[in-house]
Design a protein around this motif. Structure first.
Motif, short mmCIF file in Angstrom:
data_model
loop_
_atom_site.label_atom_id
_atom_site.label_comp_id
_atom_site.label_asym_id
_atom_site.label_seq_id
_atom_site.Cartn_x
_atom_site.Cartn_y
_atom_site.Cartn_z
N HIS A 226 7.57 3.51 -6.32
CA HIS A 226 7.41 2.87 -5.02
C HIS A 226 8.76 2.50 -4.40
CE1 HIS A 226 6.41 -0.57 -2.29
NE2 HIS A 226 5.69 0.40 -1.78
N VAL A 227 9.67 2.00 -5.21
CA VAL A 227 11.01 1.65 -4.73
C VAL A 227 11.71 2.90 -4.19
CG1 VAL A 227 13.31 0.90 -5.50
CG2 VAL A 227 11.27 -0.40 -6.14
N ARG A 228 11.57 4.04 -4.88
CA ARG A 228 12.18 5.30 -4.41
C ARG A 228 11.60 5.71 -3.06
NH1 ARG A 228 13.69 4.30 -9.10
NH2 ARG A 228 15.16 5.45 -10.30
N LEU A 229 10.28 5.55 -2.91
CA LEU A 229 9.63 5.93 -1.65
C LEU A 229 10.02 4.98 -0.52
CD1 LEU A 229 6.05 6.73 -2.98
CD2 LEU A 229 7.83 8.37 -2.33
N ALA A 230 10.30 3.74 -0.85
CA ALA A 230 10.63 2.73 0.17
C ALA A 230 11.94 3.00 0.89
CB ALA A 230 10.64 1.34 -0.45
N VAL A 231 12.82 3.82 0.32
CA VAL A 231 14.09 4.12 0.98
C VAL A 231 13.94 5.19 2.06
CG1 VAL A 231 15.45 3.42 -1.03
CG2 VAL A 231 14.87 5.83 -0.70
N LEU A 232 12.79 5.86 2.10
CA LEU A 232 12.55 6.89 3.12
C LEU A 232 12.30 6.22 4.47
CD1 LEU A 232 10.22 9.23 1.04
CD2 LEU A 232 12.63 9.58 1.58
N PRO A 233 12.50 6.96 5.56
CA PRO A 233 12.26 6.38 6.89
C PRO A 233 10.80 5.96 7.12
CG PRO A 233 13.49 8.43 7.07
CD PRO A 233 13.08 8.29 5.64
N ALA A 234 9.86 6.62 6.47
CA ALA A 234 8.44 6.26 6.60
C ALA A 234 8.19 4.92 5.92
CB ALA A 234 7.56 7.34 5.96
N THR A 235 7.17 4.21 6.38
CA THR A 235 6.77 2.96 5.76
C THR A 235 6.06 3.29 4.44
OG1 THR A 235 6.51 1.89 7.90
CG2 THR A 235 5.36 0.89 6.04
N ALA A 236 6.47 2.67 3.35
CA ALA A 236 5.88 2.91 2.03
C ALA A 236 5.11 1.68 1.58
CB ALA A 236 6.96 3.27 1.02
N LEU A 237 3.82 1.87 1.34
CA LEU A 237 2.95 0.80 0.85
C LEU A 237 2.47 1.17 -0.54
CD1 LEU A 237 0.75 0.37 4.06
CD2 LEU A 237 2.80 -0.93 3.44
N ARG A 238 1.91 0.20 -1.22
CA ARG A 238 1.34 0.49 -2.54
C ARG A 238 -0.06 -0.09 -2.63
NH1 ARG A 238 3.05 -1.18 -8.47
NH2 ARG A 238 1.34 -0.10 -9.51
N GLY A 239 -1.04 0.78 -2.76
CA GLY A 239 -2.42 0.36 -2.97
C GLY A 239 -3.08 -0.27 -1.76
N ASP A 240 -2.47 -0.21 -0.61
CA ASP A 240 -3.03 -0.82 0.59
C ASP A 240 -4.01 0.11 1.29
OD1 ASP A 240 -1.59 -3.18 0.32
OD2 ASP A 240 0.08 -2.47 1.53
N VAL A 241 -4.77 -0.46 2.22
CA VAL A 241 -5.66 0.34 3.05
C VAL A 241 -4.85 0.91 4.21
CG1 VAL A 241 -7.72 -0.98 2.45
CG2 VAL A 241 -6.38 -1.63 4.45
N LEU A 242 -5.36 1.96 4.82
CA LEU A 242 -4.70 2.57 5.96
C LEU A 242 -4.69 1.57 7.11
CD1 LEU A 242 -3.47 5.21 7.11
CD2 LEU A 242 -5.77 5.79 7.90
N PRO A 243 -3.51 1.20 7.62
CA PRO A 243 -3.46 0.23 8.71
C PRO A 243 -3.98 0.83 10.02
CG PRO A 243 -1.26 1.02 8.18
CD PRO A 243 -2.19 1.62 7.18
N GLU A 244 -4.25 -0.03 10.98
CA GLU A 244 -4.75 0.43 12.27
C GLU A 244 -3.75 1.32 13.00
OE1 GLU A 244 -6.36 -2.56 14.83
OE2 GLU A 244 -7.39 -3.54 13.17
N ARG A 245 -2.47 1.03 12.84
CA ARG A 245 -1.43 1.82 13.49
C ARG A 245 -0.53 2.46 12.45
NH1 ARG A 245 0.04 -0.90 19.06
NH2 ARG A 245 -1.86 -2.10 19.34
N VAL A 246 -0.26 3.74 12.68
CA VAL A 246 0.65 4.46 11.80
C VAL A 246 2.04 4.40 12.41
CG1 VAL A 246 1.20 6.73 10.83
CG2 VAL A 246 -1.18 5.99 10.99
#
Length: 139
Positions: free
Chosen positions: A13-33
């Protein structure tokens, strides 16, 4: 103290968090992408381990999943860029700093999702196989 499994998933998750995209863990799909896209890491299944004796070790091929989602006018290019960035991040450190024996992503399974009153979403599940060993299946 974190288990081996949780330590590895946190490192991914930490590796994914450095990408420009928002990185969540185990969350539901938010209303806005977010404009840069969205990544949601799912813990997945550790599966049935191979066991060796003397010393006792459990060898897992844990299948986690990354949900990749984009919503913009040029969805195909944005989606391709997002998936490629995930692949490059994983390829840059296939052991997650020595926590795993090997990490490998599989090809994404893309789908288009219609959203009423908004631009369609392009999404995919990217399976990620985490190869690691531990002395205890609960540690």
């Amino acid at each position: 103290m974190l288990t081996v499994r949780e330590t590895i998933l946190t490192a991914l998750h930490v590796r994914l968090a450095v990408l420009p995209a928002t990185a969540l863990r185990g969350d539901v799909l938010p209303e806005r992408v977010p404009t840069a896209g969205l990544l949601i890491l799912r813990d997945g299944e550790p599966g049935e381990p191979e066991v060796t004796l003397s010393p006792l070790a459990y060898h897992y091929q844990h299948r986690a999943e990354i949900e990749a989602v984009v919503q913009c006018t040029d969805r195909d290019v944005a989606f391709d860029t997002l998936c490629a960035s995930v692949g490059a991040t994983i390829a840059a450190d296939r052991t997650l700093g020595g926590l795993c024996d090997w990490v490998e992503a599989e090809a994404p399974r893309p789908v288009d999702l219609a959203v009423e009153g908004a631009a369609n979403l392009k999404a995919a599940v990217i399976p990620v196989v985490l190869h690691y060993s531990t002395a205890d299946p609960l540690a």
